[in-house]
Every structure is written in C-alpha cells, then in structure tokens.
Design an enzyme around this catalytic site. Structure first.
Site, PDB file in Angstrom:
ATOM      1  CD  GLU A  31      -2.404  -1.658   2.529  1.00  0.00           C
ATOM      2  OE1 GLU A  31      -2.233  -0.922   3.524  1.00  0.00           O
ATOM      3  OE2 GLU A  31      -2.973  -2.767   2.599  1.00  0.00           O
ATOM      4  CG  LEU A  91      -6.220  -0.007   1.969  1.00  0.00           C
ATOM      5  CD1 LEU A  91      -7.058   1.225   2.212  1.00  0.00           C
ATOM      6  CD2 LEU A  91      -6.243  -0.916   3.165  1.00  0.00           C
ATOM      7  CB  ALA A  92      -6.776  -6.176  -0.064  1.00  0.00           C
ATOM      8  CD  GLU A  93      -4.036  -4.783   5.076  1.00  0.00           C
ATOM      9  OE1 GLU A  93      -5.192  -5.243   4.951  1.00  0.00           O
ATOM     10  OE2 GLU A  93      -3.809  -3.564   5.145  1.00  0.00           O
ATOM     11  CG  PHE A 131       0.960   1.196  10.061  1.00  0.00           C
ATOM     12  CD1 PHE A 131       1.754   2.010  10.872  1.00  0.00           C
ATOM     13  CD2 PHE A 131       0.315   1.767   8.982  1.00  0.00           C
ATOM     14  CE1 PHE A 131       1.891   3.363  10.593  1.00  0.00           C
ATOM     15  CE2 PHE A 131       0.450   3.120   8.699  1.00  0.00           C
ATOM     16  CZ  PHE A 131       1.235   3.917   9.511  1.00  0.00           C
ATOM     17  CG  HIS A 148      -1.051   4.014  13.644  1.00  0.00           C
ATOM     18  ND1 HIS A 148      -2.331   4.342  14.030  1.00  0.00           N
ATOM     19  CD2 HIS A 148      -1.065   3.999  12.293  1.00  0.00           C
ATOM     20  CE1 HIS A 148      -3.077   4.533  12.957  1.00  0.00           C
ATOM     21  NE2 HIS A 148      -2.331   4.326  11.891  1.00  0.00           N
TER      22      HIS A 148
END
Ligand SMILES: Cc1ncc(C[n+]2csc(CCOP(=O)(O)OP(=O)(O)O)c2C)c(N)n1
Ligand SMILES: [Mg+2]
Length: 729
Positions: free
Chosen positions: A416, A457-459, A482, A529
């Site tokens: 990302e 946006l997709a781990e 992260f 985070h």
C-alpha cells in the site's frame, strides 16, 4: 490418458457434442467414472480404517474433467481445491499417486504423508500444493499469472544465478499460459476470493476462476452464503472478464465454456469466470451426513442430475457404447482403482526421523558463511549520492532495496502506497510518495511501474499474491504498511507462505520477503500504530523473523532476507527509522549478515540483558546508568534475528554472568521472552545465581496519550531497576 476401449463406433458428428468425436466422449466418460471409482475405493478403505480421511469429487466430475481437458498440464498452472480429483486425474495425477496420499505413504509425492488425501501437488504438472483453506489458493493463482506475464516481458529475469535463491528456483514461461483456480460456491464468501477478483480484473490477468457450485458449504445452503443464491449474478460487473454459467453436470457444455475461457485468457483480454452447477451426492465428506440437513426430496432431485448416469445414458443413446461395453469399461476402472489402492497399502510409511525435513530450505542456509560479508569502505558517493556520512535506517533499507533490485531482476516490490505515484504521468511534476515512511522512495521511478507498484488496500491480497509470485521463482519483497494491519494476512502467512515447502515435501516453496514497520515509542501512535506481536510469528515453523535495531544491521539482514530461499518477516521498528542512534555509513551492495547471529552490543561481566529492536538503545542507556551509579557491568545482547535466534550467544553470556534479563517491547505475558527464559531455566539452571527475569510492556495495548504510552512500554528506568534488583541475589 489412454482409452480402455477398442473397436469404437464411428465418430459422432452431432452438433450437441460440439464436434467431439466418440473417442473424446469416451475419454471424458472414462475419466469421470475412474474418479468416482477412486472415491468409492477410498471410502471403502476409510471404512476399513486403512485410510484416515475422505472427501470426494462425486457430482463434480463433468466440470472438472472439462477444465482439465481445456488446459495443458506442465504448461498452464493449477491451483485446485480439495475436491478436484477428476481435474487432477485428467491432468495426469495417477490413481496410484492418489491412493498413496490416502494411506499417507512415504512415497506420496504430493506431501510425503503430511497432507490429507486430495490435497494436490505436482511440480511436473504445475499443480501447486493446496491447503485445506477455502479460497486462499485463488490469490496464489493471481500472483502466478502476474509472474508469468512478468517473465514474458522480462525474459532476462528467468536466468539462473549462483549465490542466491535463484540457483534453486527454476523458471518456465511461455507468454500465453493460464492459471486455473477452483473453489466451492461457499468459499466465494471469503474475502480472499474478492481480493483475487479485484486484481485479476484490474490487471487483466490470465486466471480462470472455476466455481464448483454444489449448492452447499458443508450444511450451509448457497442462499446463506451468496445473496440471491447465484454468484454469477453478483460478479457480473467486474471488468475484463469472460463469464460462463453452465450446467456443471454436462461435460460437453463445460468443455465449451473452458475452451472459450482459455482463449480469452491466452489472448490477453483478461480473466475468466466459469460457474458450474454441480451436485454433491456423497455428503460434504465422510465425516458429514447430509441426511441431517437435506430433505429426501432435495436429495432425490440432485440424484437425477448425476453427471455419470447422464453421460452413460448419452453414450448409449448416441450408440457410442453398448450396455455391455459400458459394463466392461466400468469393471476395468473398478479394477484399476482397487489395484491402485492395494499397491498403496504395500507402500512404505514415512520415517519419523524425516519429520523436520523441508521446514526450511535445505539448499541455502541463511545462517551460513555465504551471508557473512564485511561492509565495504565508506565511499564519498555511497548510494543515492548522500555522501559517506552516517545514514539512517530508512536510508540503508532503501539503499539495500535499490542495490538488490539492480542486481536481481526477479525482485518486485508492492504494497500500500509503496509506489512513487501510480499515475505515472504525475511523476514529471511531483517528487513521489514511496511509502508512508518513504522506505521505497524513488524505486518506481528507477525501476518502472511493473517492478514497483501499489496494491489494493487488502493485506491478504499482498501476501497471497506473493505466494503465487514466489512459487514461480520470483522474489516479491512486499510491504505491510503497519504491523497493526498484518492480521488480515495472517492466514496467508501462517497457513500458506510458511507451510508451502513442508506440506509439499519440498516440492514447492514461497521464499518471499514481507517488510513490516512495527512498534511504539512514537508518542501518539496509539493502539493501531504501535503494536508489537513478533512472538505470534516466531511461533510459525517455516518462517524466518528478523528484527534489526540499527541501520547497518537492517541493511545487511535485509540483503540476506532477499537472497535467501526461505520466507522472511522483516520487522522494522518505526521509532528507529530516523533515530540518531545506530546510524551508519553506506556499507556497499554486497554487505550481508547471516541470520541467527546475535551481537554483543555492550560487553559486561555481572549480568546479561537479552533484547532486540527499540529496547536495545533503552537497555544500553540503563546499562550505562547501572555502571555509573551502581558499578554493575551489564552485558547487552542484541538478538537481531528472532527465528532463528542465537542460543550460543545467550548461553555463553549467561555462563559468564549467571544473571539474565530478557527485555522486549511486547506485552509481558506469552511474549518472546517466555521462550528464551524457559530455555535458559531448562538448559542453564546450573549456571544461574538468580531467577530469570523478564521485562516487557504492561498486558494492554499501547494508549494514545504519551503519559500512558510511557507507562505501558518498558523504559530505561524500569530496566535499570530490574538490573539493580537482580544483582542483589
Ligand atoms: C478458511 C476455512 N474456513 C473453514 C473451513 C472448513 N470448511 C471446509 S470445507 C467448508 C465448506 C466449503 O464449501 P464450498 O466452498 O461450497 O465447497 P464444497 O466443499 O461444497 O465443494 C468449510 C466451512 C476451511 N477448510 N477453511
Ligand atoms: Mg459447495
């Protein structure tokens, strides 16, 4: 596959058979029946307790045989699911190979007795090892298709090279190969399915998605999984696809659909979606009884659509085979299945002594001297023209990525926000993003958008595709933005990436690198985070876990991670990215540090602290204060890699000091220190003069307000206090 029947009738010219001749129709029927007979034989063996699990392709044979006949084993690529016996039979997996897996024989080529039956794997046929996970395989097919396209556009990348993983990762490509992936209609509810459809569509990839829709996911009917009960209707607006919704019990119709799908893919027009309506006459598996949740009327209606009965009638009606010929054919297939089963029962069992084979690469040891390379003399130019002075961890990670990409064309970087700008035309006017922490800055600009690019946006998408890339011989170096957001990818990391080699008995491997910013101490990072959690990954056999504490180590360890032949989780502490602590001059493009070699960052005689990551500088601060204020000489060991870890360095130090603290940033309980402390207590008990102590964060998450964060995370004051207390023993 050879036909068992001779003396065939004249070729059939009926348009209803799509021009298939009698030979071909008999071949289809033969494969369908053989698949069913193998299922029946396995069921018998299971009932006799000679095998241990059974799941069948019954009711799916027509669709699967058609898929297999439309594609080319050893040329195209296959990511099947656990019900794909008829597909794999058509591709060339032998009945005996299937039975060897059912009995868990040593000679089971797919897994050496490690996987359940029908969990396919064959390097020769390009069937990539499959797991039991529903839908994880579809992302592998996407990565595989991307790799195929990449090699055809960068043929030089296929060349073998000595000195790194490439010596052991063979590459083949043709430019028009297709990746087939199959899944059940229930599995289309998994996020990974949608994440795969997304990329396949967006990148126009040659992937055929085959949904084998038998109306049930164990006991859950299709309308519960799929709104409206029909997946075809829902996916219809994905761009670039060829779509076919077919009667999955009619092999002729299915074959037509797969041929058109393959043509669409080979022409570079995009992916294809073949949705076949099948039946499931044998319950979900032998561990399930569908009579508990399906009405008799429903089951009877299904039985009327049995693909084998229908094909048998068709051949009879068309005069292609007589009753007698069909009977003889079926008897011979029955015998073939029985003989395969009997032979498998004679096969040797796997050896206990070989259980740990293929957890990691046996070809290339990242702990070996090949990865022990001194830094070059600091040059005035360094890399990136920043001069010979000390450089941050960000600089030296970026420099390593740049150097390795120059050296190895098989490396692609995605994640990302890692690109400079997805809209390339903007690059003439803007500086570029290059990652939220700028670790990948400038790489897209230097290496191009097909080597450095943004993912959705997709781990799970990021890691699942990396598995597909890596099994084709490429080296994906991906970024999870992260650590706090690695969890959607956990399934792919634990159940796929790390397991590929062991579960396929060395047949396949996925040596990808996952870079992940981790940790707290950043004042305001808060819960999402600032997380740690490395022990959840060191607990995964097959995965290497690296956690450098300074710029030079980060550079040398990342190089080893990229060049080695195992999957690596490379943890980068955000707080250390730009610290003045641990800066170093650019060490040149060949500097490497072997895994499993700790560093004594402060020698001492009174007490040992074993630590890593951002707790290293905090421990050094406490150690200095301990010397100044209490005259205690603390030895500090920076582990640098967490799996494998340097037991020898720990043991040597503890034998010398007899007192040890394991200090780490993650929550205290169940953390990384538990394992180290337990092993010290177990193996070094005689050498200890004091109990083994752990220091970690409070057993909470990290809070936003810095006052709370400071209290939650381990600080030099707490480490000092523990040092002083332990010295009193
Ligand atoms: C990720 C995951 N969740 C749950 C399971 C347990 N499970 C195995 S098969 C299955 C149902 C699958 O149904 P479907 O996708 O329709 O395929 P079918 O078995 O009907 O061919 C479930 C829930 C699993 N193997 N993997
Ligand atoms: Mg199903």
């Amino acid at each position: 596959m050879e036909l068992a029947i001779s003396g065939l009738s004249a070729p059939n010219t009926d348009a209803a058979y799509d021009g298939l001749d009698a030979q071909q129709l008999i071949q289809i029927f033969r494969l369908m029946v053989l698949s069913r007979r193998l299922d029946d034989r396995e069921i018998l063996l299971k009932r006799q307790q000679k095998t241990f699990f059974q799941i069948s392709a019954a009711g799916h044979e027509a669709l699967q045989v058609a898929a297999g006949l439309a594609l080319r084993p050893g040329y195209d690529w296959f990511f099947p699911y656990y019900r794909d016996r008829a597909l794999c039979l058509t591709l060339g997996v032998t009945p005996e190979a299937m039975m060897l897996q059912a009995v868990g024989a040593a000679t089971d080529l797919a897994s050496g007795g490690r996987q359940m039956p029908t969990h396919w794997s064959s390097r020769a046929l390009h069937i990539v090892s499959t797991s039991s996970c529903t839908a994880s395989q579809v992302l592998h097919a996407v990565g595989c298709a991307e790799a195929g396209r990449y090699f055809s556009e960068h043929p030089e990348a296929a060349a073998k090279a000595d000195g790194d993983y490439r010596a052991f990762r063979d590459v083949t490509f043709h430019g028009d190969e297709v990746a087939l992936t199959c899944l059940g209609e229930g599995a289309t509810s998994e996020g990974e399915f949608w994440e795969a459809m997304n990329t396949a569509s967006n990148s126009k990839l040659p992937v055929i998605f085959c949904v084998e829709d038998n109306g049930y996911a164990i006991s859950v009917p299709v309308e519960v999984n799929t709104p409206g009960g029909n997946i075809s209707r829902i996916v219809a607006n994905f761009p670039n696809f060829y779509f076919a919704e077919v009667d999955g019990t009619d092999p002729v119709v299915c074959l037509r659909a797969f041929k058109a799908a393959a043509e669409h893919c080979r022409a570079g027009l995009g992916p294809a979606f073949v949705h076949g309506h099948c039946i499931r006459p044998y319950s979900h598996s032998l561990s399930d009884d569908e009579k508990l949740y399906r009405s008799p009327a429903e089951r009877e209606a299904d039985a009327l659509r049995d693909p084998i009965t229908r094909m048998r009638e068709r051949l009879l009606r068309a005069g292609i085979l007589s009753e007698d010929e069909i009977k003889k054919l079926e008897q011979s297939l029955d015998r073939e299945a029985a003989e395969a089963g009997a032979r498998a029962l004679e096969a040797p069992l796997p050896e206990i002594s070989r259980i740990t084979e293929h957890v990691y690469s046996e070809d290339l040891d990242p702990c070996g001297t090949a990865f022990d390379k001194e830094p070059a003399q600091a040059t005035a130019a360094g890399d990136g023209g920043k001069g010979a002075g000390p450089r941050t961890m960000v600089d030296l990670i970026n420099a390593c990525l740049r150097d390795e990409m120059r050296r190895d064309p098989r490396i692609v970087i995605y994640g990302e926000d890692v690109a400079d700008a997805s809209r390339e035309e903007a690059l003439a006017e803007v500086k570029g993003k290059g990652g939220v922490f700028k670790l990948t800055a400038g790489l897209q600009t230097e290496f191009g958008s097909d080597r450095v690019f943004n993912s959705p946006l997709a781990e799970a998408n990021i890691v699942g595709r990396a598995v597909g890339y890596a099994v084709r011989g490429m080296k994906p170096v991906v970024e999870i933005q992260f650590f706090d957001y690695i969890w959607p990818a956990m399934h792919q990391i634990r159940n796929e990436l790390s397991l590929m080699r062991w579960r396929s008995y060395g047949g396949w491997a996925a040596p990808a690198v996952i870079r992940v910013p981790i940790g707290g101490y950043i004042s305001g990072g808060a819960i999402y985070h600032s997380q740690s959690g490395e022990s959840l990954f060191t607990h995964i056999p097959g995965l290497r876990v690296v956690f450098p504490s300074n710029a030079l180590d980060a550079n040398g360890l990342l190089r080893t991670a990229i060049r080695c032949d195992d999957p690596v989780l490379f943890l980068e502490h955000k707080r250390l990215y730009r610290e003045s602590y641990g800066r170093a001059p650019y060490p040149g493009p060949e500097f490497a540090i072997p895994f499993g070699k700790a560093k004594v960052v402060r020698p001492g005689t009174d007490l040992t602290v074993v630590t890593y990551g951002a707790v290293v500088p905090r421990t050094l601060q406490a150690a200095e204060q301990a010397r100044r204020e209490h005259g205690i000489e603390v030895e500090v060991i920076d582990l640098r890699t967490l799996s494998p870890y340097d037991w020898e360095a720990i043991a040597n130090s503890v034998r010398k000091t007899s007192r040890v603290i394991v200090a780490y940033e993650d929550a205290l309980s169940w953390g990384y220190g538990a394992e180290i402390a337990a092993r010290i207590a177990d193996e070094l008990f005689e050498d200890l003069d004091a109990p083994v102590k752990r220091i970690g964060a409070m057993d909470t998450f990290v809070a936003y307000q810095p006052v709370l964060e400071d209290a939650i995370l381990p600080q030099p004051t707490g480490i000092l206090k523990a040092i002083v207390e332990l010295r009193k023993f």
